[in-house]
Design a protein around this motif. Structure first.
Motif, PDB file in Angstrom:
ATOM      1  N   ALA A 121       0.875  -1.298   0.083  1.00  0.00           N
ATOM      2  CA  ALA A 121      -0.162   0.053  -0.121  1.00  0.00           C
ATOM      3  C   ALA A 121       0.801   1.275   0.045  1.00  0.00           C
ATOM      4  N   LEU A 122       1.989   1.133   0.746  1.00  0.00           N
ATOM      5  CA  LEU A 122       2.948   2.412   0.813  1.00  0.00           C
ATOM      6  C   LEU A 122       3.580   2.652  -0.772  1.00  0.00           C
ATOM      7  N   GLN A 123       3.963   1.662  -1.051  1.00  0.00           N
ATOM      8  CA  GLN A 123       4.319   1.525  -2.549  1.00  0.00           C
ATOM      9  C   GLN A 123       3.528   2.328  -3.619  1.00  0.00           C
ATOM     10  N   ASP A 124       2.220   1.786  -3.468  1.00  0.00           N
ATOM     11  CA  ASP A 124       1.274   2.431  -4.359  1.00  0.00           C
ATOM     12  C   ASP A 124       0.956   4.114  -4.138  1.00  0.00           C
ATOM     13  N   ILE A 125       0.970   4.099  -2.847  1.00  0.00           N
ATOM     14  CA  ILE A 125       0.623   5.677  -2.448  1.00  0.00           C
ATOM     15  C   ILE A 125       1.863   6.383  -2.709  1.00  0.00           C
ATOM     16  N   ILE A 126       3.091   6.069  -2.731  1.00  0.00           N
ATOM     17  CA  ILE A 126       4.145   6.763  -2.876  1.00  0.00           C
ATOM     18  C   ILE A 126       4.121   7.088  -4.504  1.00  0.00           C
ATOM     19  N   GLN A 127       4.030   5.977  -5.086  1.00  0.00           N
ATOM     20  CA  GLN A 127       3.881   5.998  -6.638  1.00  0.00           C
ATOM     21  C   GLN A 127       2.665   7.151  -7.048  1.00  0.00           C
ATOM     22  N   GLU A 128       1.601   7.003  -6.371  1.00  0.00           N
ATOM     23  CA  GLU A 128       0.633   7.946  -6.659  1.00  0.00           C
ATOM     24  C   GLU A 128       1.119   9.559  -6.366  1.00  0.00           C
ATOM     25  N   GLN A 129       1.891   9.464  -5.111  1.00  0.00           N
ATOM     26  CA  GLN A 129       2.361  10.917  -4.681  1.00  0.00           C
ATOM     27  C   GLN A 129       3.176  11.340  -5.769  1.00  0.00           C
ATOM     28  N   LYS A 130       4.079  10.444  -6.338  1.00  0.00           N
ATOM     29  CA  LYS A 130       5.021  10.873  -7.362  1.00  0.00           C
ATOM     30  C   LYS A 130       4.218  11.597  -8.641  1.00  0.00           C
ATOM     31  N   MET A 131       3.238  10.612  -8.820  1.00  0.00           N
ATOM     32  CA  MET A 131       2.674  11.079 -10.045  1.00  0.00           C
ATOM     33  C   MET A 131       1.912  12.711  -9.987  1.00  0.00           C
ATOM     34  N   ILE A 132       1.433  12.523  -8.648  1.00  0.00           N
ATOM     35  CA  ILE A 132       0.982  14.099  -8.300  1.00  0.00           C
ATOM     36  C   ILE A 132       1.732  14.925  -8.272  1.00  0.00           C
ATOM     37  N   MET A 133       3.126  14.634  -7.773  1.00  0.00           N
ATOM     38  CA  MET A 133       4.047  15.878  -7.631  1.00  0.00           C
ATOM     39  C   MET A 133       4.535  16.053  -8.902  1.00  0.00           C
TER      40      MET A 133
END
Length: 354
Positions: A121-133
């Motif tokens: 879940a953390l990897q998914d969230i961080i990937q999503e955060q990277k996309m948002i960033m």
């Protein structure tokens, strides 16, 4: 004649004669049979005494055996009682430990499942955060497209004019021999504390109404190469976002090697384009460029400026390949659901506080 010598002998041996006189008539009359009977009687008496002694010894030994047996039986009974009591205590302790171990195993299984799911879940969230960033940085960069940064102009040079925009408009026209309107909307110093005398001056940010005017000024500046204001050399560049500046800064070690070796390169936005003898190659990050230069035999230091998100993702991915395996998989879904809910709540709280 025969009687005389006998008397003579008795007279000559008075002691023998006395002894003969002293013997009882019975002794003098014992026969061999009587002697054997007397000897047998003595043996029978001794035998009886031995038999009596054996009986007494048997009695004593039996009594001693009974006492020893009774004592040993009592000791063994007492020892058995102590052993039974200790075994009962050990059994109770083992049962308690079994319960604690079962509870620990249950918690460990839940923790393993939760950790495994939380990692994903953390990897998914961080990937999503990277996309948002990335999207946010793209929006910020687009909002800066009409901006131009000028480095090297002394502080307070613009104080002689009504505004920084008026000062930059006049100076740019004179420097590049431009007669048309530059359409400068705003101009100001970088939003940083004012430096002390002798320190590097803050850059000036100029916002043009039209993108093509900004590109024209930047092109003229790059073509002219050497531009001065007073005794200071002036540099022009795009107005990059903070994230893009960090990404460009990560190429500094690679740039040093390329400049030292006389290899041509370009850094469009957050990428690097190197003109190798075998052809042009473009790199998407400083880490990628560093790895390729090392493979080509160049000694390049680590950048040390990797983005936090990518670093965390790599750590989580490496942690995901653990040597142990899950003991059970039935609870992973529930644990993963709880992990996602908690991470989602944490993410929402972070957005609310931000």
């Amino acid at each position: 004649m025969s009687g005389v010598p006998t008397r003579t002998k008795n007279k000559k041996n008075p002691d023998i004669q006395g002894k003969v006189k002293d013997r009882s008539p019975n002794e003098s009359e014992l026969t061999p049979e009587a002697s054997m009977a007397s000897f047998q009687s003595s043996l029978d008496g001794i035998s009886k005494q031995i038999q009596v002694l054996q009986n007494e010894m048997k009695t004593d030994l039996k009594t001693f055996k009974d006492e020893i047996t009774t004592q040993m039986r009592n000791d063994l009974t007492e020892l058995k009682g102590d052993i039974d009591q200790k075994f009962a205590k050990i059994t109770t302790d083992i049962s308690e430990h079994d319960e604690k171990i079962c509870a620990a195993l249950t918690r460990t299984e839940e923790l393993e499942s939760w950790s495994y799911e939380a990692n994903g879940a953390l990897q998914d969230i961080i990937q999503e955060q990277k996309m948002i960033m990335d999207k946010l940085d793209n929006l910020e960069s687009r909002s800066r497209r009409n901006n131009l940064r000028v480095y090297g102009i002394h502080e307070e040079e613009e104080s002689k004019y009504d505004s920084v925009a008026q000062f930059m408009d006049k100076w740019l026209r004179e420097e590049f021999s431009i007669n048309s309107d530059l359409q400068i909307q705003r101009a100001h110093r970088a939003l940083a504390p004012k430096p002390k005398t002798g320190q590097t001056p803050r850059s000036i940010i100029i916002n043009f109404q039209q993108f093509k005017v900004k590109e024209m000024i930047l092109k003229k500046a790059w073509e002219k190469k050497t531009i001065t204001f007073g005794e200071n050399r002036i540099y022009f560049d795009h107005d990059y976002s903070e994230r893009t500046l960090q990404q460009r800064k990560a190429y500094s070690n690679v740039k040093k090697i390329l400049k030292k070796e006389g290899i041509r390169f370009q850094t469009p936005l957050n990428r690097m384009r190197i003109h190798w003898s075998s052809g042009v190659k473009t790199y998407g990050s400083a880490d990628e460029a560093t790895r390729d230069l090392r493979e080509r035999g160049y000694d390049v230091e680590n950048t040390g400026t990797s983005t936090g998100g990518s670093t965390i993702v790599k750590r989580l991915q490496s942690a995901g390949t653990a040597t142990w395996t899950q003991t059970r998989s039935g609870r992973s879904g529930e644990a993963g659901r709880r992990a996602r809910e908690r991470l989602h709540d944490f993410h929402l709280r972070g957005n609310n506080t931000g």
